[in-house]
Design an enzyme around this catalytic site. Sequence first.
Site, mmCIF file in Angstrom:
data_model
loop_
_atom_site.group_PDB
_atom_site.id
_atom_site.type_symbol
_atom_site.label_atom_id
_atom_site.label_comp_id
_atom_site.label_asym_id
_atom_site.label_seq_id
_atom_site.Cartn_x
_atom_site.Cartn_y
_atom_site.Cartn_z
ATOM 1 N N THR A 96 37.367 -17.164 -8.933
ATOM 2 C CA THR A 96 37.453 -17.053 -7.444
ATOM 3 C C THR A 96 36.683 -17.921 -6.853
ATOM 4 O O THR A 96 35.967 -18.573 -7.305
ATOM 5 C CB THR A 96 37.337 -15.523 -7.017
ATOM 6 O OG1 THR A 96 36.014 -15.261 -7.303
ATOM 7 C CG2 THR A 96 38.369 -14.547 -7.808
ATOM 8 N N GLU A 138 31.633 -22.238 -19.989
ATOM 9 C CA GLU A 138 31.250 -23.680 -20.002
ATOM 10 C C GLU A 138 31.674 -24.452 -18.761
ATOM 11 O O GLU A 138 30.978 -25.512 -18.444
ATOM 12 C CB GLU A 138 32.364 -24.250 -20.976
ATOM 13 C CG GLU A 138 31.916 -26.091 -21.496
ATOM 14 C CD GLU A 138 30.493 -25.943 -21.750
ATOM 15 O OE1 GLU A 138 30.117 -25.218 -22.802
ATOM 16 O OE2 GLU A 138 29.974 -26.769 -21.090
ATOM 17 N N VAL A 165 29.033 -25.674 -15.039
ATOM 18 C CA VAL A 165 28.309 -26.851 -15.058
ATOM 19 C C VAL A 165 28.942 -28.005 -15.639
ATOM 20 O O VAL A 165 29.359 -27.939 -16.643
ATOM 21 C CB VAL A 165 26.834 -26.628 -15.672
ATOM 22 C CG1 VAL A 165 25.952 -27.904 -15.339
ATOM 23 C CG2 VAL A 165 26.217 -25.402 -15.090
ATOM 24 N N GLY A 175 40.918 -31.561 -4.798
ATOM 25 C CA GLY A 175 40.504 -30.391 -5.426
ATOM 26 C C GLY A 175 39.258 -30.215 -5.854
ATOM 27 O O GLY A 175 39.145 -29.271 -6.921
ATOM 28 N N LYS A 181 23.628 -24.564 -10.446
ATOM 29 C CA LYS A 181 23.675 -25.220 -11.722
ATOM 30 C C LYS A 181 22.605 -25.571 -12.239
ATOM 31 O O LYS A 181 22.342 -25.478 -13.429
ATOM 32 C CB LYS A 181 24.658 -26.278 -11.635
ATOM 33 C CG LYS A 181 26.237 -26.199 -11.235
ATOM 34 C CD LYS A 181 26.782 -27.516 -10.562
ATOM 35 C CE LYS A 181 28.335 -27.336 -10.255
ATOM 36 N NZ LYS A 181 29.095 -28.284 -9.683
ATOM 37 N N GLY A 233 37.605 -31.367 -10.891
ATOM 38 C CA GLY A 233 39.070 -31.580 -10.951
ATOM 39 C C GLY A 233 39.415 -30.314 -11.390
ATOM 40 O O GLY A 233 39.118 -29.491 -12.470
HETATM 41 N N1 LIG Z 1 37.784 -27.243 -8.666
HETATM 42 C C1 LIG Z 1 36.644 -27.669 -9.352
HETATM 43 O O1 LIG Z 1 36.460 -28.652 -9.903
HETATM 44 C C2 LIG Z 1 35.905 -26.658 -10.145
HETATM 45 C C3 LIG Z 1 35.082 -27.071 -10.952
HETATM 46 C C4 LIG Z 1 34.097 -26.208 -11.718
HETATM 47 C C5 LIG Z 1 33.869 -24.967 -11.189
HETATM 48 N N2 LIG Z 1 35.013 -24.573 -10.207
HETATM 49 C C6 LIG Z 1 34.701 -23.039 -9.585
HETATM 50 O O2 LIG Z 1 35.960 -22.412 -10.185
HETATM 51 C C7 LIG Z 1 36.395 -21.260 -9.127
HETATM 52 C C8 LIG Z 1 37.611 -21.837 -8.624
HETATM 53 O O3 LIG Z 1 37.787 -23.115 -8.096
HETATM 54 P P1 LIG Z 1 38.960 -23.663 -7.613
HETATM 55 O O4 LIG Z 1 38.804 -24.946 -7.265
HETATM 56 O O5 LIG Z 1 40.361 -23.021 -8.138
HETATM 57 O O6 LIG Z 1 39.030 -22.752 -5.959
HETATM 58 P P2 LIG Z 1 40.168 -22.478 -5.063
HETATM 59 O O7 LIG Z 1 39.470 -22.496 -3.781
HETATM 60 O O8 LIG Z 1 41.183 -23.731 -5.095
HETATM 61 O O9 LIG Z 1 40.920 -21.083 -5.474
HETATM 62 C C9 LIG Z 1 40.078 -20.070 -5.640
HETATM 63 C C10 LIG Z 1 41.266 -19.014 -5.331
HETATM 64 O O10 LIG Z 1 40.507 -17.739 -5.623
HETATM 65 C C11 LIG Z 1 41.015 -16.657 -4.627
HETATM 66 N N3 LIG Z 1 40.220 -15.629 -4.371
HETATM 67 C C12 LIG Z 1 39.183 -15.790 -3.708
HETATM 68 N N4 LIG Z 1 38.371 -14.613 -3.725
HETATM 69 C C13 LIG Z 1 39.145 -13.630 -4.312
HETATM 70 C C14 LIG Z 1 39.089 -12.282 -4.514
HETATM 71 N N5 LIG Z 1 38.049 -11.755 -4.090
HETATM 72 N N6 LIG Z 1 40.115 -11.818 -5.136
HETATM 73 C C15 LIG Z 1 41.111 -12.437 -5.737
HETATM 74 N N7 LIG Z 1 41.373 -13.880 -5.497
HETATM 75 C C16 LIG Z 1 40.163 -14.417 -4.791
HETATM 76 C C17 LIG Z 1 41.486 -17.460 -3.478
HETATM 77 O O11 LIG Z 1 42.656 -16.940 -2.724
HETATM 78 C C18 LIG Z 1 42.045 -18.930 -4.161
HETATM 79 O O12 LIG Z 1 43.314 -18.872 -4.379
HETATM 80 C C19 LIG Z 1 35.197 -21.578 -7.989
HETATM 81 O O13 LIG Z 1 34.247 -20.627 -8.312
HETATM 82 C C20 LIG Z 1 34.522 -23.033 -8.257
HETATM 83 O O14 LIG Z 1 33.311 -23.158 -7.621
HETATM 84 C C21 LIG Z 1 35.755 -25.568 -9.585
HETATM 85 N N1 LIG Z 2 32.775 -28.218 -5.913
HETATM 86 C C1 LIG Z 2 32.186 -28.575 -7.305
HETATM 87 C C2 LIG Z 2 32.919 -28.162 -8.326
HETATM 88 C C3 LIG Z 2 32.533 -28.096 -9.624
HETATM 89 O O1 LIG Z 2 31.442 -27.213 -9.833
HETATM 90 C C4 LIG Z 2 31.539 -29.947 -7.329
HETATM 91 O O2 LIG Z 2 32.327 -30.671 -6.671
HETATM 92 O O3 LIG Z 2 30.844 -30.320 -8.389
#
Ligand SMILES: NC(=O)c1ccc[n+]([C@@H]2O[C@H](COP(=O)([O-])OP(=O)(O)OC[C@H]3O[C@@H](n4cnc5c(N)ncnc54)[C@H](O)[C@@H]3O)[C@@H](O)[C@H]2O)c1
Ligand SMILES: N[C@@H](CCO)C(=O)O
Length: 353
Positions: free
Chosen positions: A98, A151, A154, A208, A226, A324
């Site tokens: 989330t 993993e 970060v 994304g 991080k 990504g």
């Molecule tokens: N996108 C990346 O490249 C990336 C890389 C590393 C880490 N992350 C982390 O991974 C997580 C997800 O990233 P993402 O890109 O999929 O984000 P996103 O915004 O695309 O998806 C997050 C989803 O979580 C849902 N959500 C939020 N709060 C919620 C709750 N309380 N209950 C149920 N659903 C809930 C939202 O509706 C959304 O669909 C984030 O914490 C982000 O920081 C993302």
């Molecule tokens: N929004 C974060 C996702 C990875 O944690 C970034 O761009 O590095």
Amino acid sequence: MDRYDLALIGFGGVNRALAELIDERGAALTSELGFELRVVAITDLRLGSLMQADGIDLSAVLALEPGANFAPFAGGDPEPRNEYVIRNTTADIVVEATFTNPVDGEPAISHVRWALESGKHVTTTNKGPVALAGAELRALAADHGVRFEHEGAVLSGTPILRLAERMFSGLRIRGVQGILNGTSNYVLGRMEAGLSLPDAVAEAQELGYAEADPTADLEGSDVQLKVVILANEVLGADLTTADVSRRGLSTVSAAEIAEAQRQGRRWKLIGDAHRNDDGSVTASVAPVALPLDHPLAGVSGATNAVAFDTDLLGTVAVSGPGAGRVETAYALLSDVIAIHAGRGALIGAATDV
Ligand SMILES: NC(=O)c1ccc[n+]([C@@H]2O[C@H](COP(=O)([O-])OP(=O)(O)OC[C@H]3O[C@@H](n4cnc5c(N)ncnc54)[C@H](O)[C@@H]3O)[C@@H](O)[C@H]2O)c1
Ligand SMILES: N[C@@H](CCO)C(=O)O
């Protein structure tokens, strides 16, 4: 044949990419990795919740029209019901993806806590629980004989936490420094190419990479989380975000970016944690104008890079995707692989009798 049933909490870019990976490559993954994966529960703010102990038809949920939700499905509900789902799902592993909340890590910390308390492993890419409650959650996992893997918190799918944990034994790591946010690095590169900040950010969001609120990417609170994780898990510190000074990209103007290029420099948002002579650890996040011959100056796009300062090897640098959807979904899969590798001593792996 081992099987792991997953509960996906949050069904956005990353967990959808994991569902696509399982849906499209499930059989190949099973023969390659020696275990089967099924999704038996999904919750999301927009979609509600879905629980099907025999396995959810991922093609069907991935094909949902915008605005639709899980209510029409058997076991579906228009509400996320996170606590009920996490505590009552038949899943072996809860996958928390989330929004990262950099202020207090909630509700993700509660999601992880409920999962561990109910004897389920957790894998997460959410920086909040790892940075703000990592020690508590690791202890809770150990108390319940399950794993808390993270993993992807970060450097996305680039496995630097596991590298440091498993391959640096015997080394004294004096510091870690790097480009730890893909969105800001992508944006800086696009601004060097002449795009405005808003246009560059919009591109990162479309790809994304960005947080729900991209201010977290641009103003350094994502990197701050991080840096806390790296300081605590790699340097053995006990930092909180309050211990990490933070300056973001708003302190660097478009004119300064252009001027740096003319001077043969590139602005980068750098996270740093290093051990002082007295054993304390100092950590920071700040934009730095690096000379082009600096090892981090050439890191472009959403690529990240981390340099470990070690006693016996000097500097060991690792570079790879920092963001990504698919790359981060792989981080989640790598966590399941790690859980599988350690299954002998753990509860939670479903096996055929
Ligand atoms: N996108 C990346 O490249 C990336 C890389 C590393 C880490 N992350 C982390 O991974 C997580 C997800 O990233 P993402 O890109 O999929 O984000 P996103 O915004 O695309 O998806 C997050 C989803 O979580 C849902 N959500 C939020 N709060 C919620 C709750 N309380 N209950 C149920 N659903 C809930 C939202 O509706 C959304 O669909 C984030 O914490 C982000 O920081 C993302
Ligand atoms: N929004 C974060 C996702 C990875 O944690 C970034 O761009 O590095």
